[in-house]
Write an enzyme that holds these catalytic residues in place. Structure first.
Site, PDB file in Angstrom:
ATOM      1  N   ARG A 127      -1.674  -3.562 -44.674  1.00  0.00           N
ATOM      2  CA  ARG A 127      -1.816  -2.200 -44.148  1.00  0.00           C
ATOM      3  C   ARG A 127      -1.972  -1.180 -45.278  1.00  0.00           C
ATOM      4  O   ARG A 127      -1.570  -1.419 -46.416  1.00  0.00           O
ATOM      5  CB  ARG A 127      -0.653  -1.849 -43.233  1.00  0.00           C
ATOM      6  CG  ARG A 127       0.698  -1.899 -43.863  1.00  0.00           C
ATOM      7  CD  ARG A 127       1.788  -1.695 -42.814  1.00  0.00           C
ATOM      8  NE  ARG A 127       3.072  -2.191 -43.231  1.00  0.00           N
ATOM      9  CZ  ARG A 127       4.075  -2.433 -42.389  1.00  0.00           C
ATOM     10  NH1 ARG A 127       3.927  -2.248 -41.100  1.00  0.00           N
ATOM     11  NH2 ARG A 127       5.222  -2.877 -42.853  1.00  0.00           N
ATOM     12  N   GLU A 129       1.627   4.691 -42.286  1.00  0.00           N
ATOM     13  CA  GLU A 129       0.775   3.510 -42.487  1.00  0.00           C
ATOM     14  C   GLU A 129      -0.277   3.379 -41.389  1.00  0.00           C
ATOM     15  O   GLU A 129      -0.026   3.730 -40.242  1.00  0.00           O
ATOM     16  CB  GLU A 129       1.655   2.253 -42.454  1.00  0.00           C
ATOM     17  CG  GLU A 129       2.676   2.223 -43.567  1.00  0.00           C
ATOM     18  CD  GLU A 129       3.814   1.233 -43.356  1.00  0.00           C
ATOM     19  OE1 GLU A 129       4.281   0.644 -44.339  1.00  0.00           O
ATOM     20  OE2 GLU A 129       4.255   1.062 -42.205  1.00  0.00           O
ATOM     21  N   LYS A 181      -2.920   0.432 -35.665  1.00  0.00           N
ATOM     22  CA  LYS A 181      -1.710   1.181 -35.329  1.00  0.00           C
ATOM     23  C   LYS A 181      -1.478   2.226 -36.416  1.00  0.00           C
ATOM     24  O   LYS A 181      -1.662   1.947 -37.602  1.00  0.00           O
ATOM     25  CB  LYS A 181      -0.505   0.234 -35.249  1.00  0.00           C
ATOM     26  CG  LYS A 181       0.831   0.982 -35.083  1.00  0.00           C
ATOM     27  CD  LYS A 181       1.947   0.091 -34.572  1.00  0.00           C
ATOM     28  CE  LYS A 181       2.754  -0.556 -35.655  1.00  0.00           C
ATOM     29  NZ  LYS A 181       3.942  -1.247 -35.122  1.00  0.00           N
ATOM     30  N   THR A 199      13.274   7.131 -36.617  1.00  0.00           N
ATOM     31  CA  THR A 199      12.815   6.637 -37.917  1.00  0.00           C
ATOM     32  C   THR A 199      11.368   6.151 -37.822  1.00  0.00           C
ATOM     33  O   THR A 199      10.546   6.422 -38.695  1.00  0.00           O
ATOM     34  CB  THR A 199      13.728   5.461 -38.366  1.00  0.00           C
ATOM     35  OG1 THR A 199      15.048   5.969 -38.540  1.00  0.00           O
ATOM     36  CG2 THR A 199      13.245   4.819 -39.657  1.00  0.00           C
ATOM     37  N   THR A 229      18.284  -2.567 -40.686  1.00  0.00           N
ATOM     38  CA  THR A 229      18.789  -1.286 -41.183  1.00  0.00           C
ATOM     39  C   THR A 229      17.623  -0.442 -41.703  1.00  0.00           C
ATOM     40  O   THR A 229      16.536  -0.965 -41.973  1.00  0.00           O
ATOM     41  CB  THR A 229      19.795  -1.498 -42.330  1.00  0.00           C
ATOM     42  OG1 THR A 229      19.100  -2.035 -43.463  1.00  0.00           O
ATOM     43  CG2 THR A 229      20.913  -2.449 -41.925  1.00  0.00           C
ATOM     44  N   VAL A 258      14.483  -7.761 -40.898  1.00  0.00           N
ATOM     45  CA  VAL A 258      13.488  -6.892 -40.259  1.00  0.00           C
ATOM     46  C   VAL A 258      13.312  -5.560 -41.004  1.00  0.00           C
ATOM     47  O   VAL A 258      12.226  -4.998 -41.053  1.00  0.00           O
ATOM     48  CB  VAL A 258      13.897  -6.625 -38.780  1.00  0.00           C
ATOM     49  CG1 VAL A 258      12.918  -5.684 -38.091  1.00  0.00           C
ATOM     50  CG2 VAL A 258      14.000  -7.929 -38.018  1.00  0.00           C
ATOM     51  N   ASP A 293      10.859  -3.572 -45.387  1.00  0.00           N
ATOM     52  CA  ASP A 293       9.453  -3.635 -44.978  1.00  0.00           C
ATOM     53  C   ASP A 293       8.564  -2.657 -45.737  1.00  0.00           C
ATOM     54  O   ASP A 293       7.528  -2.233 -45.247  1.00  0.00           O
ATOM     55  CB  ASP A 293       9.350  -3.386 -43.462  1.00  0.00           C
ATOM     56  CG  ASP A 293       9.916  -2.026 -43.045  1.00  0.00           C
ATOM     57  OD1 ASP A 293      10.464  -1.313 -43.916  1.00  0.00           O
ATOM     58  OD2 ASP A 293       9.799  -1.671 -41.865  1.00  0.00           O
ATOM     59  N   SER A 300      10.422 -10.513 -42.330  1.00  0.00           N
ATOM     60  CA  SER A 300       9.501  -9.768 -41.464  1.00  0.00           C
ATOM     61  C   SER A 300       9.176  -8.382 -42.031  1.00  0.00           C
ATOM     62  O   SER A 300      10.069  -7.684 -42.522  1.00  0.00           O
ATOM     63  CB  SER A 300      10.164  -9.630 -40.091  1.00  0.00           C
ATOM     64  OG  SER A 300       9.582  -8.600 -39.341  1.00  0.00           O
TER      65      SER A 300
HETATM   66  N1  NAD Z   1       9.589  -5.681 -39.596  1.00  0.00           N
HETATM   67  C1  NAD Z   1       9.096  -4.973 -38.620  1.00  0.00           C
HETATM   68  O1  NAD Z   1       8.158  -5.377 -37.946  1.00  0.00           O
HETATM   69  C2  NAD Z   1       9.732  -3.657 -38.266  1.00  0.00           C
HETATM   70  C3  NAD Z   1       9.382  -3.005 -37.074  1.00  0.00           C
HETATM   71  C4  NAD Z   1      10.063  -1.837 -36.750  1.00  0.00           C
HETATM   72  C5  NAD Z   1      11.031  -1.309 -37.603  1.00  0.00           C
HETATM   73  N2  NAD Z   1      11.279  -1.952 -38.759  1.00  0.00           N
HETATM   74  C6  NAD Z   1      12.315  -1.460 -39.683  1.00  0.00           C
HETATM   75  O2  NAD Z   1      13.570  -1.713 -39.070  1.00  0.00           O
HETATM   76  C7  NAD Z   1      14.518  -0.779 -39.548  1.00  0.00           C
HETATM   77  C8  NAD Z   1      15.314  -0.211 -38.412  1.00  0.00           C
HETATM   78  O3  NAD Z   1      14.484   0.559 -37.584  1.00  0.00           O
HETATM   79  P1  NAD Z   1      15.128   1.482 -36.443  1.00  0.00           P
HETATM   80  O4  NAD Z   1      13.967   2.045 -35.686  1.00  0.00           O
HETATM   81  O5  NAD Z   1      16.174   0.722 -35.713  1.00  0.00           O
HETATM   82  O6  NAD Z   1      15.811   2.582 -37.352  1.00  0.00           O
HETATM   83  P2  NAD Z   1      17.082   3.505 -37.005  1.00  0.00           P
HETATM   84  O7  NAD Z   1      17.096   4.560 -38.030  1.00  0.00           O
HETATM   85  O8  NAD Z   1      17.058   3.886 -35.566  1.00  0.00           O
HETATM   86  O9  NAD Z   1      18.324   2.523 -37.215  1.00  0.00           O
HETATM   87  C9  NAD Z   1      18.687   2.016 -38.459  1.00  0.00           C
HETATM   88  C10 NAD Z   1      20.201   1.841 -38.509  1.00  0.00           C
HETATM   89  O10 NAD Z   1      20.537   1.223 -39.759  1.00  0.00           O
HETATM   90  C11 NAD Z   1      21.798   1.752 -40.135  1.00  0.00           C
HETATM   91  N3  NAD Z   1      22.042   1.477 -41.552  1.00  0.00           N
HETATM   92  C12 NAD Z   1      21.479   2.056 -42.634  1.00  0.00           C
HETATM   93  N4  NAD Z   1      21.988   1.524 -43.762  1.00  0.00           N
HETATM   94  C13 NAD Z   1      22.881   0.578 -43.367  1.00  0.00           C
HETATM   95  C14 NAD Z   1      23.722  -0.323 -44.078  1.00  0.00           C
HETATM   96  N5  NAD Z   1      23.740  -0.343 -45.396  1.00  0.00           N
HETATM   97  N6  NAD Z   1      24.497  -1.162 -43.362  1.00  0.00           N
HETATM   98  C15 NAD Z   1      24.495  -1.139 -42.003  1.00  0.00           C
HETATM   99  N7  NAD Z   1      23.719  -0.310 -41.290  1.00  0.00           N
HETATM  100  C16 NAD Z   1      22.914   0.543 -41.950  1.00  0.00           C
HETATM  101  C17 NAD Z   1      21.698   3.228 -39.795  1.00  0.00           C
HETATM  102  O11 NAD Z   1      22.958   3.833 -39.691  1.00  0.00           O
HETATM  103  C18 NAD Z   1      20.955   3.163 -38.442  1.00  0.00           C
HETATM  104  O12 NAD Z   1      21.852   3.156 -37.345  1.00  0.00           O
HETATM  105  C19 NAD Z   1      13.731   0.258 -40.336  1.00  0.00           C
HETATM  106  O13 NAD Z   1      13.918  -0.001 -41.713  1.00  0.00           O
HETATM  107  C20 NAD Z   1      12.305   0.023 -39.924  1.00  0.00           C
HETATM  108  O14 NAD Z   1      11.400   0.390 -40.943  1.00  0.00           O
HETATM  109  C21 NAD Z   1      10.672  -3.109 -39.123  1.00  0.00           C
END
Ligand code: NAD
Length: 371
Positions: free
Chosen positions: A58, A69, A82, A97, A214, A237, A240, A305
């Site tokens: 991406r 992105e 996307k 987020t 996270t 997850v 990323d 992932s």
């Molecule tokens: N791999 C993928 O395909 C994919 C897809 C969607 C989102 N994501 C990633 O997943 C992550 C979560 O997304 P979201 O929409 O749930 O975000 P979000 O902000 O709603 O939730 C993230 C949570 O992580 C917690 N957190 C932060 N640091 C922490 C730590 N050290 N220990 C424990 N908890 C901690 C925060 O308090 C928050 O509640 C993001 O980093 C996002 O980029 C990846």
């Protein structure tokens, strides 16, 4: 113009539109777990056609606080992209987020056939992808999963692992107790069992699967080698993006690492910490039986992932098909419908409410050009 040409023109006049509310309606009608299972099945089918797709990593635009992105992919029939962001400190503005939308277009004509919200759909497809990977890599009998990070994605992950992997109990931890309160309330509503823990170390003890989801734009070490037990599957997850990881580098050395699209994962995944020749396996090769996934019960498997465009292509196809099946399609006019495609100019007059198109003097429209 013959009939075939006429019907092609007619078919392509409107674009199917799925708003966030419409997708929520679809999910309510079909059921969230059925949607996750449906997207998982589409992802599985599309990953088995891996070589039919024109793929690229991406395109990311980074800032100090986040990333925006674009994720394109195409086969010979459909092109998808996307738009997605990742801003871990968006809670300051009461914003999520991750926010996204996407398009599915016809390769033959370039017509955008579907434009859809993808914020909700991304959570569904990410959970579906995690489950597809875990079904291929985790041990057969998995009952306990730690869920580290209890934000927007977490309920979707829990539901996917409950229904598609048979996880019975979730161990919860988040640095923000209010996020765990929210997850706890939602899991209770869904009838899922959980336990809360005061630290990551306690939460991951004795589980079969660890999901880290996270959000923090830093090289975090959510999971360290001392937490890893034989046979665990790690579903990473949240690591990323360049400079945004969750797993200590030594955790990656403790097991076999699997990814979506290697050229993208090397830049964005937890594996960005590893040298260029660190061995990793693309998941599609396991799904298609070309490579072995888990070799024994004690092996540690890691799905690093990052989220790949093909998953969104699958999710867009799924939502389009279900919307059509449920008769919940809305059409919008995104592209002008032109009786004569060379007379774009005429479209303005055709949509004018006055009888004549009156051109104001250039000095009023663009004074800088005439002064
Ligand atoms: N791999 C993928 O395909 C994919 C897809 C969607 C989102 N994501 C990633 O997943 C992550 C979560 O997304 P979201 O929409 O749930 O975000 P979000 O902000 O709603 O939730 C993230 C949570 O992580 C917690 N957190 C932060 N640091 C922490 C730590 N050290 N220990 C424990 N908890 C901690 C925060 O308090 C928050 O509640 C993001 O980093 C996002 O980029 C990846």
């Amino acid at each position: 113009m013959n009939n075939t040409e006429q019907s092609i023109t007619k078919k392509h006049v409107n674009t199917q539109y799925l708003s966030a509310e419409r997708v929520a309606e679809i999910v309510n009608k079909r059921g969230l777990s059925a949607c996750i299972a449906g997207v998982a099945s589409y992802i599985n089918q599309d990953f088995l056609r891996w070589n039919s797709f024109d793929k690229c990593a991406r395109v990311a635009s980074h800032s100090d606080v986040g990333v925006i992105e674009l994720m394109p992919i195409a086969d010979d029939k459909s092109y998808a992209f996307k738009y997605v962001n990742g801003h871990p400190t968006n809670y300051r503005f009461n914003l999520p987020t991750v926010m996204a939308f996407g398009v599915l277009a016809d390769v033959e004509t370039g017509v955008p056939e579907l434009i859809s919200e993808l914020t909700l759909t991304t959570a569904i497809r990410t959970a579906a992808m995690s489950a597809v990977a875990a079904r291929a890599l985790a041990r057969q009998e998995c009952k306990k999963m730690a869920l580290i990070g209890n934000g927007a994605q977490s309920e979707f992950q829990a539901l996917a692992f409950h229904h598609l992997l048979g996880i019975e109990i979730f161990h919860l931890y988040d640095v923000d107790p209010a996020a765990t309160d929210k997850l706890q309330a939602n899991l209770t509503q869904m009838g899922l069992k959980f336990q809360r823990f005061a630290s990551i170390k306690e939460a991951v003890k004795g589980v079969d699967i660890i999901t880290t989801v996270t959000a923090d734009k830093t090289n975090a070490t959510i999971i360290t080698p001392d937490m890893i037990e034989p046979g665990m599957h790690i579903n990473g997850v949240g690591g990323d993006c360049p400079g945004k990881t969750e797993l200590h580098a030594d955790v990656l050395r403790m097991g076999s690492v699997f990814c979506e699209f290697e050229p993208q994962s090397r830049i964005e995944g937890d594996m960005q910490q590893m040298p260029a020749d660190f061995p990793v396996t693309e998941l599609w090769t396991v799904l298609s039986g070309k490579q072995v996934g888990r070799s024994d019960e004690a092996q540690v498997t890691i799905f690093d992932s990052v989220g790949f465009a093909l998953e969104d292509y699958s999710a867009l196809r799924f939502m389009r098909d279900v919307a059509l099946e449920l008769g919940m399609s809305e059409k919008i006019s995104l592209i002008p419908s032109l009786p004569n495609p060379k007379n774009l100019f005429g479209f303005i007059a055709d949509n004018s409410h006055s009888t004549a198109m009156v051109l104001p003097p250039l000095s009023r429209i663009a004074p800088a050009f005439v002064s």
